[in-house]
Scaffold this active site. Structure first.
Site, PDB file in Angstrom:
ATOM      1  N   ARG A 244       0.829  -1.204   0.000  1.00  0.00           N
ATOM      2  CA  ARG A 244       0.000   0.000   0.000  1.00  0.00           C
ATOM      3  C   ARG A 244       0.868   1.261   0.000  1.00  0.00           C
ATOM      4  O   ARG A 244       1.696   1.449   0.891  1.00  0.00           O
ATOM      5  CB  ARG A 244      -0.926   0.000   1.229  1.00  0.00           C
ATOM      6  CG  ARG A 244      -2.226   0.760   0.984  1.00  0.00           C
ATOM      7  CD  ARG A 244      -3.033   0.900   2.268  1.00  0.00           C
ATOM      8  NE  ARG A 244      -2.357   1.820   3.151  1.00  0.00           N
ATOM      9  CZ  ARG A 244      -2.371   1.727   4.475  1.00  0.00           C
ATOM     10  NH1 ARG A 244      -3.031   0.762   5.083  1.00  0.00           N
ATOM     11  NH2 ARG A 244      -1.716   2.604   5.205  1.00  0.00           N
ATOM     12  N   HIS A 248      -4.452   4.421   4.301  1.00  0.00           N
ATOM     13  CA  HIS A 248      -5.643   3.559   4.237  1.00  0.00           C
ATOM     14  C   HIS A 248      -6.849   4.372   3.774  1.00  0.00           C
ATOM     15  O   HIS A 248      -7.655   3.927   2.974  1.00  0.00           O
ATOM     16  CB  HIS A 248      -5.900   2.972   5.631  1.00  0.00           C
ATOM     17  CG  HIS A 248      -7.220   2.289   5.764  1.00  0.00           C
ATOM     18  ND1 HIS A 248      -7.455   1.038   5.267  1.00  0.00           N
ATOM     19  CD2 HIS A 248      -8.394   2.692   6.334  1.00  0.00           C
ATOM     20  CE1 HIS A 248      -8.718   0.688   5.518  1.00  0.00           C
ATOM     21  NE2 HIS A 248      -9.299   1.678   6.173  1.00  0.00           N
ATOM     22  N   TYR A 257       3.161   3.873  11.391  1.00  0.00           N
ATOM     23  CA  TYR A 257       3.391   2.423  11.367  1.00  0.00           C
ATOM     24  C   TYR A 257       4.025   1.889  10.086  1.00  0.00           C
ATOM     25  O   TYR A 257       4.575   0.807  10.066  1.00  0.00           O
ATOM     26  CB  TYR A 257       2.065   1.680  11.622  1.00  0.00           C
ATOM     27  CG  TYR A 257       0.960   1.978  10.618  1.00  0.00           C
ATOM     28  CD1 TYR A 257       0.902   1.287   9.406  1.00  0.00           C
ATOM     29  CD2 TYR A 257      -0.006   2.954  10.860  1.00  0.00           C
ATOM     30  CE1 TYR A 257      -0.101   1.552   8.480  1.00  0.00           C
ATOM     31  CE2 TYR A 257      -1.006   3.221   9.944  1.00  0.00           C
ATOM     32  CZ  TYR A 257      -1.059   2.519   8.760  1.00  0.00           C
ATOM     33  OH  TYR A 257      -2.035   2.783   7.846  1.00  0.00           O
TER      34      TYR A 257
HETATM   35  C1  LIG Z   1     -16.082  -6.460  10.011  1.00  0.00           C
HETATM   36  C2  LIG Z   1     -15.233  -5.236  10.112  1.00  0.00           C
HETATM   37  N1  LIG Z   1     -14.270  -5.162  11.049  1.00  0.00           N
HETATM   38  C3  LIG Z   1     -13.479  -4.071  11.138  1.00  0.00           C
HETATM   39  C4  LIG Z   1     -13.660  -3.015  10.289  1.00  0.00           C
HETATM   40  C5  LIG Z   1     -12.741  -1.796  10.356  1.00  0.00           C
HETATM   41  N2  LIG Z   1     -11.859  -1.821   9.184  1.00  0.00           N
HETATM   42  C6  LIG Z   1     -12.120  -1.052   8.106  1.00  0.00           C
HETATM   43  S1  LIG Z   1     -11.012  -1.294   6.889  1.00  0.00           S
HETATM   44  C7  LIG Z   1     -10.148  -2.416   7.800  1.00  0.00           C
HETATM   45  C8  LIG Z   1      -8.921  -3.074   7.244  1.00  0.00           C
HETATM   46  C9  LIG Z   1      -9.203  -4.044   6.158  1.00  0.00           C
HETATM   47  O1  LIG Z   1      -7.998  -4.395   5.523  1.00  0.00           O
HETATM   48  P1  LIG Z   1      -7.954  -5.225   4.207  1.00  0.00           P
HETATM   49  O2  LIG Z   1      -8.995  -6.286   4.230  1.00  0.00           O
HETATM   50  O3  LIG Z   1      -6.553  -5.650   4.013  1.00  0.00           O
HETATM   51  O4  LIG Z   1      -8.391  -4.197   3.070  1.00  0.00           O
HETATM   52  P2  LIG Z   1      -7.664  -2.835   2.600  1.00  0.00           P
HETATM   53  O5  LIG Z   1      -8.294  -1.742   3.430  1.00  0.00           O
HETATM   54  O6  LIG Z   1      -6.209  -2.966   2.853  1.00  0.00           O
HETATM   55  O7  LIG Z   1      -8.004  -2.691   1.158  1.00  0.00           O
HETATM   56  C10 LIG Z   1     -10.742  -2.595   9.046  1.00  0.00           C
HETATM   57  C11 LIG Z   1     -10.238  -3.510  10.088  1.00  0.00           C
HETATM   58  C12 LIG Z   1     -14.691  -3.113   9.322  1.00  0.00           C
HETATM   59  N3  LIG Z   1     -14.932  -2.142   8.431  1.00  0.00           N
HETATM   60  N4  LIG Z   1     -15.453  -4.239   9.251  1.00  0.00           N
END
Ligand SMILES: Cc1ncc(C[n+]2csc(CCOP(=O)(O)OP(=O)(O)O)c2C)c(N)n1
Ligand SMILES: [Mg+2]
Length: 334
Positions: A244, A248, A257
């Site tokens: 990335r 985010h 981090y």
């Molecule tokens: C079920 C759930 N748990 C926690 C969150 C908070 N949250 C939003 S994005 C994220 C990270 C997800 O990472 P990834 O699946 O690697 O996708 P990326 O954002 O890197 O594309 C989290 C934990 C959420 N939206 N839904």
């Protein structure tokens, strides 16, 4: 260990079946997605849209994977692919309205074969499996493609969706955008599996690992997976690997981090520029065409924002209308 596939972009070979027009259309879509994303960050800073999930440098995955689909195939996006409707001709105004919390941003999935954006991580994986299974039961030719992140593979819904699709041989393609971060959680803390693609073995389906910054590699892997799905071969898990290179989202400060040197390195090989260099090397892209595609994308997004802002504000009552048959009395008086 699932090895990463060889790249087209460093040579001058092209996946079979892509015409010169296709190669330029892929570029047009990447430029459109890039332009939308960069403008969206500006709009957020100007207070014109809410918190926004940046997808800078994810364009090769998004444009490459969806280019392997037909219009009757379904796309299940996460918040990271919020603008994926652009590749189906959805208006920038509608997509921006989603981030403005305006009801004109709530499209009907069946109008576009693009499901609603899934914000709860991984929750749409079973939806894609179910829709694909339904297509199979009805004898329809459509397939479903779900995008999700590396973090999503730790969710129960990922397991349920992929296992169900595998057992039912549902025509679905699972595309994991492995950007190696789930907000501040690195992929090493997410799983003990060597690769995300290796997880496919546990479901008895093929797992493929590609360079997520190589639009042609993503396209080629997805096309093979779509062909397999359509011909009754069941699902495939594709892992598109990168790192990335942007926060985010607009509410995140990754300096706390992330490996900043690695981010710089990734930005140096960002996917739109890399594909552009390839197209120039094979003699397909001229300065004139590149400039006109960028201008076209820029005016489309700017016009989208103007159109979104010209719409009347939403009626706040809608918040309750869609949540309650009879709103509780305390909300009535709020
Ligand atoms: C079920 C759930 N748990 C926690 C969150 C908070 N949250 C939003 S994005 C994220 C990270 C997800 O990472 P990834 O699946 O690697 O996708 P990326 O954002 O890197 O594309 C989290 C934990 C959420 N939206 N839904
Ligand atoms: Mg991630």
């Amino acid at each position: 260990m699932v090895a990463i596939r060889a790249s087209h972009l460093d040579g001058d070979s092209v996946p079979a079946g892509l015409t010169e027009q296709d190669l330029l259309e892929l570029y047009r879509r990447m430029v459109l997605l890039r332009t939308y994303d960069e403008r969206a960050v500006v709009y957020h800073r100007q207070g014109r849209i809410g918190t926004y999930a940046i997808f800078w440098n994810h364009e090769a995955i998004q444009a490459g994977a969806t280019f392997a689909l037909d219009d009757d195939d379904w796309i299940f996006p996460s918040y990271r692919e919020s603008a994926i409707g652009l590749v189906r001709g959805m208006s920038a105004a509608m997509l921006l309205q989603w981030w403005r919390g305006h009801p004109s941003g709530w499209w009907s999935p069946a109008d576009w074969n693009v499901a609603s954006i899934s914000v709860p991580v991984g929750s749409h994986v079973p939806h894609a499996a179910g829709l694909a299974w339904g297509k199979k039961l009805r004898g329809e030719r459509g397939v479903a493609l779900a995008f999700f992140g590396d973090g999503a593979t730790s969710e129960g819904s990922f397991h349920e969706g992929v296992n169900f699709a595998a057992v039912m041989e549902a025509p679905v393609v699972f595309v994991c955008n492995n950007n190696q971060w789930a907000i501040s959680t690195p992929v090493q803390a997410q799983t003990r599996a060597e690769t995300i693609a290796a997880k496919a073995a546990g479901y008895g389906i093929p797992g493929v690992r590609v360079d997520g910054l190589d639009v042609l590699a993503v396209y080629e892997a997805t096309r093979e997976a779509v062909e397999r799905a359509r011909s009754g071969g069941g699902p495939t898990l594709i892992e598109a690997l990168h790192y990335r290179a942007a926060p985010h989202g607009t509410a995140d400060d990754p300096r706390a981090y992330i490996d900043l040197a690695r981010v710089e390195e990734e930005r140096g090989r960002e996917c739109v520029g890399r594909y552009e260099a390839f197209l120039r090397r094979v003699g397909l892209l001229t300065d004139e065409l590149a400039v006109s595609m960028r201008q076209e994308a820029e005016s489309l997004v700017r016009a989208g924002m103007a159109e979104a802002e010209a719409e009347p504000a939403a009626d706040p009552e809608l918040l309750f209308a869609h949540a309650y048959v009879d709103p509780p009395a305390n909300m009535r008086h709020a």
